[in-house]
Design an enzyme around this catalytic site. Structure first.
Site, PDB file in Angstrom:
ATOM      1  N   VAL A 100       0.837  -1.206   0.000  1.00 24.54           N
ATOM      2  CA  VAL A 100       0.000   0.000   0.000  1.00 24.54           C
ATOM      3  C   VAL A 100       0.870   1.253   0.000  1.00 24.54           C
ATOM      4  CG1 VAL A 100      -1.813   1.267   1.203  1.00 24.54           C
ATOM      5  CG2 VAL A 100      -1.803  -1.230   1.251  1.00 24.54           C
ATOM      6  N   SER A 111      -8.608  -1.482   8.156  1.00 20.90           N
ATOM      7  CA  SER A 111      -8.968  -2.607   7.299  1.00 20.90           C
ATOM      8  C   SER A 111     -10.425  -2.977   7.549  1.00 20.90           C
ATOM      9  CB  SER A 111      -8.041  -3.776   7.642  1.00 20.90           C
ATOM     10  OG  SER A 111      -8.737  -4.976   7.715  1.00 20.90           O
ATOM     11  N   SER A 112     -11.006  -3.687   6.594  1.00 17.74           N
ATOM     12  CA  SER A 112     -12.418  -4.075   6.742  1.00 17.74           C
ATOM     13  C   SER A 112     -12.631  -5.069   7.889  1.00 17.74           C
ATOM     14  CB  SER A 112     -12.946  -4.654   5.432  1.00 17.74           C
ATOM     15  OG  SER A 112     -12.158  -5.740   5.030  1.00 17.74           O
ATOM     16  N   CYS A 113     -11.548  -5.664   8.392  1.00 27.48           N
ATOM     17  CA  CYS A 113     -11.737  -6.642   9.465  1.00 27.48           C
ATOM     18  C   CYS A 113     -12.036  -5.995  10.817  1.00 27.48           C
ATOM     19  CB  CYS A 113     -10.553  -7.592   9.566  1.00 27.48           C
ATOM     20  SG  CYS A 113      -9.109  -6.806  10.224  1.00 27.48           S
ATOM     21  N   TYR A 149      -5.415  -8.200  15.041  1.00 24.60           N
ATOM     22  CA  TYR A 149      -5.173  -7.118  14.081  1.00 24.60           C
ATOM     23  C   TYR A 149      -6.320  -6.109  14.146  1.00 24.60           C
ATOM     24  CZ  TYR A 149      -4.316  -5.097   9.435  1.00 24.60           C
ATOM     25  OH  TYR A 149      -4.074  -4.251   8.390  1.00 24.60           O
ATOM     26  N   LYS A 183      -6.300  -2.029  14.968  1.00 20.24           N
ATOM     27  CA  LYS A 183      -6.769  -1.040  13.989  1.00 20.24           C
ATOM     28  C   LYS A 183      -7.901  -0.191  14.561  1.00 20.24           C
ATOM     29  CE  LYS A 183      -3.988  -1.666  10.562  1.00 20.24           C
ATOM     30  NZ  LYS A 183      -3.108  -0.548  10.166  1.00 20.24           N
ATOM     31  N   PRO A 204      -9.654   0.428   4.138  1.00 20.00           N
ATOM     32  CA  PRO A 204      -9.732  -0.241   2.840  1.00 20.00           C
ATOM     33  C   PRO A 204     -10.205  -1.689   2.978  1.00 20.00           C
ATOM     34  CG  PRO A 204      -7.531   0.670   3.222  1.00 20.00           C
ATOM     35  CD  PRO A 204      -8.268   0.671   4.530  1.00 20.00           C
ATOM     36  N   LEU A 215      -7.046  -5.741  -0.236  1.00 22.78           N
ATOM     37  CA  LEU A 215      -6.292  -5.135  -1.341  1.00 22.78           C
ATOM     38  C   LEU A 215      -5.384  -6.173  -1.989  1.00 22.78           C
ATOM     39  CD1 LEU A 215      -5.234  -1.826   0.465  1.00 22.78           C
ATOM     40  CD2 LEU A 215      -7.246  -2.223  -0.975  1.00 22.78           C
ATOM     41  N   HIS A 231      -2.241 -13.161   1.617  1.00 24.58           N
ATOM     42  CA  HIS A 231      -3.689 -13.159   1.430  1.00 24.58           C
ATOM     43  C   HIS A 231      -4.040 -14.063   0.248  1.00 24.58           C
ATOM     44  CE1 HIS A 231      -3.413  -9.466   3.927  1.00 24.58           C
ATOM     45  NE2 HIS A 231      -4.515  -9.993   4.430  1.00 24.58           N
ATOM     46  N   TRP A 265      -8.201 -23.040   0.147  1.00 30.00           N
ATOM     47  CA  TRP A 265      -8.516 -23.249   1.568  1.00 30.00           C
ATOM     48  C   TRP A 265     -10.002 -23.011   1.836  1.00 30.00           C
ATOM     49  CZ3 TRP A 265      -4.189 -19.952   4.363  1.00 30.00           C
ATOM     50  CH2 TRP A 265      -2.948 -20.527   4.108  1.00 30.00           C
ATOM     51  N   ARG A 318     -15.724 -12.156  -0.626  1.00 24.58           N
ATOM     52  CA  ARG A 318     -14.763 -11.091  -0.353  1.00 24.58           C
ATOM     53  C   ARG A 318     -14.845 -10.024  -1.445  1.00 24.58           C
ATOM     54  NH1 ARG A 318     -14.650 -13.406   3.722  1.00 24.58           N
ATOM     55  NH2 ARG A 318     -12.911 -14.091   5.008  1.00 24.58           N
TER      56      ARG A 318
END
Ligand code: GDP
Length: 322
Positions: free
Chosen positions: A21, A112-114, A141, A145, A168, A171, A184, A207, A214
């Site tokens: 990024v 992040s979206s998480c 994480y 954030k 975001p 990505l 990822h 997996w 997503r």
């Protein structure tokens, strides 16, 4: 949304400029009439509070973009909880606090979206934050954030500074990490599909169940949105950055095989985790400004694969120990 921060003639520090990024943000900022400041990891460890304070006081940026973070895919997040929580909390707090002490006027923190709850309404609006428990595979994480975006809000509230946050979606693109243990999904599937094409192997192992949904944003689109927000946004709430469209992991695997070429058949490994069932951003706040992504998934995947092939040849793709 009137322009709030004119980049012309400004000194902009991009923390994490070697990452996927950060390097895209540096590429995008090159088109602005500003001076870009970076510092190599060997010179400054962003987890070192005294070092970061000193660096910031010496270099006096006008604006800071925090693209530095300890990041990784579903497996790495689960295996290294201390690194994901502690490294991120430490480095982001150091940068935000040092920026304030050195009178940095504008700061953009990336999350992040998480950060959103595992069972957030879909698509996920900004105010879904803290509405329920997090997805356990990435909560370390996510907690870091969330703390970062709250710290920016706290500085706004207590000191009236223009520190903003963008979240975001997933990505991908040039400079991604292709180490299968920490990557990822897109770089992982691309690397595996490429190896199969080379070896004539027939099964691409994906997996989980293939059912999770997503949303993927090409990193140069993300960088464009981030610079847009840096110049034009100064609200209290964080802003989602995405495309507003998602795809199942099974369909993504099909798209990757088609871009890479070869005739691999897709199989699923149910012993691996699925993670969040769905992670689609509500991007109405961003889209209301008129901003739109340029790259559709297919063209983003093609560009990423071209980058991968070129850099595989040069020997500077992050492939990990295998
Ligand atoms: P997440 O969005 O935080 O879950 O990050 P990932 O990109 O690591 O994973 C997204 C989805 O892709 C999850 O459901 C994974 O189980 C799935 N997936 C399928 N194959 C792979 C793979 O080879 N590597 C990774 N990292 N994920 C995979």
């Amino acid at each position: 949304m009137a322009g709030t921060f004119d980049l012309r003639g400004k000194r902009v520090f991009v923390a994490g400029h070697r990452g996927m990024v950060g390097s895209a943000v540096v590429r995008r900022l090159a088109a602005e009439d500003c001076e870009i400041l970076t510092v190599p990891r060997e010179t400054l460890d962003l987890r070192d509070q005294a070092g970061v304070r000193r660096w910031m006081a010496d270099h006096r940026p006008d604006a800071v973009v925090i693209a530095a973070a300890k990041v990784g895919g579903i497996l790495a997040n689960d295996r290294f909880p201390v690194d994901f929580l502690n490294d991120n909390l430490t480095l982001q707090t150091n940068i935000i606090d040092s920026a304030f002490r050195s009178d940095v006027r504008k700061l953009l923190f990336l999350g992040s979206s998480c950060i959103y709850p595992k069972l957030a309404p879909q698509p996920m609006p900004e105010d879904a934050l803290l509405g329920g428990p997090l997805e356990p595979t990435n909560e370390w994480y996510a907690i870091a954030k969330i703390a970062g975006l709250k710290l920016c809000q706290a500085y706004r509230r207590q000191y009236g500074v223009d520190y903003i946050s963008a979240m975001p979606t997933n990505l991908y693109g040039p400079g991604d990490n292709f180490d299968l243990d920490s990557s990822h999904v897109i770089p992982a599937l691309m690397r595996k599909a490429h190896a199969l094409k080379r070896s004539g192997g027939k099964t691409l192992e994906v997996w989980g169940s293939g059912k999770p949904m997503r949303e993927f944003l090409y990193v140069d689109d993300a960088a464009d949105a981030l610079v847009f927000l840096l110049k034009n946004y100064s609200g209290d709430s964080h802003v989602n950055v995405g495309t507003g469209e998602d795809i199942s992991i099974a369909d993504l695997a099909g798209a990757v095989v088609s871009v890479v070429g070869g005739d691999a058949r897709i199989t699923f490994d149910p012993t691996r985790p699925d993670g969040m069932p769905r992670k689609l951003m509500d991007v109405s706040r961003l889209f209301a400004t008129g901003w739109r992504p340029r790259y559709a998934l297919r063209s983003g995947l093609e560009r990423t694969y071209a980058w991968f092939l070129h850099h595989l040849e040069k020997g500077d793709v992050r492939l990990g120990p295998r």
